[in-house]
Design an enzyme around this catalytic site. Structure first.
Site, PDB file in Angstrom:
ATOM      1  N   GLY A  87       0.782  -1.227   0.000  1.00 25.32           N
ATOM      2  CA  GLY A  87       0.000   0.000   0.000  1.00 25.32           C
ATOM      3  C   GLY A  87       0.811   1.272   0.000  1.00 25.32           C
ATOM      4  O   GLY A  87       0.432   2.246   0.662  1.00 25.32           O
ATOM      5  N   LEU A 165      -5.640  -6.343  -6.535  1.00 24.83           N
ATOM      6  CA  LEU A 165      -5.457  -7.282  -7.637  1.00 24.83           C
ATOM      7  C   LEU A 165      -6.716  -8.068  -8.008  1.00 24.83           C
ATOM      8  O   LEU A 165      -6.650  -8.968  -8.849  1.00 24.83           O
ATOM      9  CB  LEU A 165      -4.322  -8.259  -7.300  1.00 24.83           C
ATOM     10  CG  LEU A 165      -2.966  -7.595  -7.019  1.00 24.83           C
ATOM     11  CD1 LEU A 165      -1.921  -8.664  -6.708  1.00 24.83           C
ATOM     12  CD2 LEU A 165      -2.532  -6.726  -8.188  1.00 24.83           C
ATOM     13  N   LYS A 166      -7.851  -7.731  -7.416  1.00 20.38           N
ATOM     14  CA  LYS A 166      -9.092  -8.418  -7.747  1.00 20.38           C
ATOM     15  C   LYS A 166      -9.928  -7.564  -8.697  1.00 20.38           C
ATOM     16  O   LYS A 166      -9.883  -6.331  -8.653  1.00 20.38           O
ATOM     17  CB  LYS A 166      -9.900  -8.707  -6.478  1.00 20.38           C
ATOM     18  CG  LYS A 166      -9.229  -9.684  -5.510  1.00 20.38           C
ATOM     19  CD  LYS A 166      -9.177 -11.080  -6.100  1.00 20.38           C
ATOM     20  CE  LYS A 166      -8.625 -12.079  -5.097  1.00 20.38           C
ATOM     21  NZ  LYS A 166      -8.572 -13.448  -5.644  1.00 20.38           N
ATOM     22  N   ILE A 168     -12.997  -5.637  -9.947  1.00 24.15           N
ATOM     23  CA  ILE A 168     -14.036  -4.914  -9.221  1.00 24.15           C
ATOM     24  C   ILE A 168     -15.418  -5.387  -9.699  1.00 24.15           C
ATOM     25  O   ILE A 168     -15.676  -5.460 -10.896  1.00 24.15           O
ATOM     26  CB  ILE A 168     -13.891  -3.397  -9.451  1.00 24.15           C
ATOM     27  CG1 ILE A 168     -12.527  -2.926  -8.956  1.00 24.15           C
ATOM     28  CG2 ILE A 168     -15.003  -2.642  -8.731  1.00 24.15           C
ATOM     29  CD1 ILE A 168     -12.248  -3.222  -7.503  1.00 24.15           C
ATOM     30  N   HIS A 184      -1.953   2.059 -12.775  1.00 18.99           N
ATOM     31  CA  HIS A 184      -1.314   0.922 -13.445  1.00 18.99           C
ATOM     32  C   HIS A 184       0.124   1.316 -13.786  1.00 18.99           C
ATOM     33  O   HIS A 184       0.371   2.451 -14.215  1.00 18.99           O
ATOM     34  CB  HIS A 184      -2.078   0.561 -14.714  1.00 18.99           C
ATOM     35  CG  HIS A 184      -1.545  -0.643 -15.418  1.00 18.99           C
ATOM     36  ND1 HIS A 184      -1.798  -1.925 -14.991  1.00 18.99           N
ATOM     37  CD2 HIS A 184      -0.750  -0.757 -16.521  1.00 18.99           C
ATOM     38  CE1 HIS A 184      -1.183  -2.777 -15.799  1.00 18.99           C
ATOM     39  NE2 HIS A 184      -0.550  -2.095 -16.733  1.00 18.99           N
ATOM     40  N   GLU A 254       4.562   7.193  -9.485  1.00 16.53           N
ATOM     41  CA  GLU A 254       3.207   6.831  -9.063  1.00 16.53           C
ATOM     42  C   GLU A 254       2.798   7.612  -7.819  1.00 16.53           C
ATOM     43  O   GLU A 254       1.687   8.149  -7.739  1.00 16.53           O
ATOM     44  CB  GLU A 254       3.124   5.335  -8.756  1.00 16.53           C
ATOM     45  CG  GLU A 254       3.127   4.426  -9.964  1.00 16.53           C
ATOM     46  CD  GLU A 254       2.920   2.977  -9.564  1.00 16.53           C
ATOM     47  OE1 GLU A 254       2.267   2.724  -8.529  1.00 16.53           O
ATOM     48  OE2 GLU A 254       3.413   2.087 -10.278  1.00 16.53           O
TER      49      GLU A 254
END
Length: 290
Positions: A87, A165-166, A168, A184, A254
């Protein structure tokens, strides 16, 4: 409630001055062809800002939880962040909120791994953690409908995916249309889609011979990495880069880019062109878009 002032002295979003071969560009867009992302609309009148609400033409008075800047009342936004790992982008956003540069608060963290670093950081900072989705190793996880209900109870304005990583669920996408964002680690649409995440992205970039990479922030739809692009930041791919070296360079960008985009979201500076392209309005000059 303590009001946190924040500075207006920030570098323009998406500045590429660090890379001489890539020039940033202002877009000449007619103001009449833009639509605000939220229900708050702004106009320029006699060189001063006035706030117009969608249901009233009266100028609103400041209320608790609001701040006034340049004669514009902006409600402090509530954010939900989704993580699956350490995170680091979540921490950058939370830090920006604490120091006052971001006019919003992370009110809840969603994760599919209850013991990940991001979840631990949230608990240590008093941020509620909820599990999604249900899984054998996470039996306390929520269903899609329960997730939507929970976020609504937290009065969440924007959902920020930061290494989640799942896929939505469609229920959440429909409930938070144009309000879910993902970061990304490549310049989409290149090197995106199912299976392209983490170090796999950077290895693919290097193997392709691409000379540039960098993070992309995009709206989330029902597929992996196919939503409208909102912001990008370019970094060079050096001749002898390893995937780890490139990953570190991209991650550094990022952290900066995501904070700048969330600042724009919280200040209602994301607008839509008539052709469906989202743009970010400059804080310093509302007639400039990036």
């Amino acid at each position: 409630m303590v009001k946190q002032p924040f500075s207006l002295k920030f570098p323009p979003l998406l500045s590429l001055s660090s890379y001489p071969s890539v020039q940033s560009q202002n877009l000449d867009v007619r103001s009449g062809s833009l639509h605000a992302i939220s229900d708050v609309h702004k106009i320029v009148c006699s060189s001063s800002w006035r706030l117009l609400c969608s249901k009233s033409s009266n100028i609103t008075e400041p209320k608790e939880g609001h701040e006034v800047r340049a004669q514009v009342t902006v409600r402090r936004k509530k954010l939900a962040v989704f993580v699956s790992g350490g995170g680091s982008n979540f921490r950058s956003i939370h830090d920006a909120s604490k120091r006052g540069s971001l006019h919003g608060d992370v009110t809840v963290l969603v994760t599919n791994k209850s013991e990940c670093g991001g979840a631990e950081y949230a608990r240590n900072n008093g941020i509620p953690v909820i599990l999604f989705p249900k899984a054998k190793d996470e039996p306390k996880g929520l269903s899609p409908s329960d997730l939507v209900d929970t976020l609504r109870k937290f009065e969440v304005d924007f959902v920020l995916l930061a290494g989640y990583l799942k896929l939505i669920p469609v229920e959440l996408i429909r409930a938070y249309e144009r309000s879910i964002f993902n970061i990304h680690p490549s310049l989409l649409p290149a090197f995106g889609g199912k299976g392209y995440y983490g170090m796999k992205v950077h290895k693919a970039v290097i193997a392709s011979g691409a000379r540039f990479s960098g993070p992309t922030i995009h709206f989330v739809d029902e597929h992996y990495d196919t939503g409208r692009i909102l912001a990008q930041r370019v970094v060079p791919v050096l001749a002898h880069d390893t995937a780890e070296e490139l990953a570190a360079r991209v991650l550094n960008e990022e952290h900066q880019l995501y904070v700048e985009v969330v600042e724009a979201l919280c200040e209602d500076r994301v607008v839509w062109r008539e052709d469906g392209v989202p743009l970010i309005q400059s804080r310093e000059n509302p007639n400039d878009f990036r």
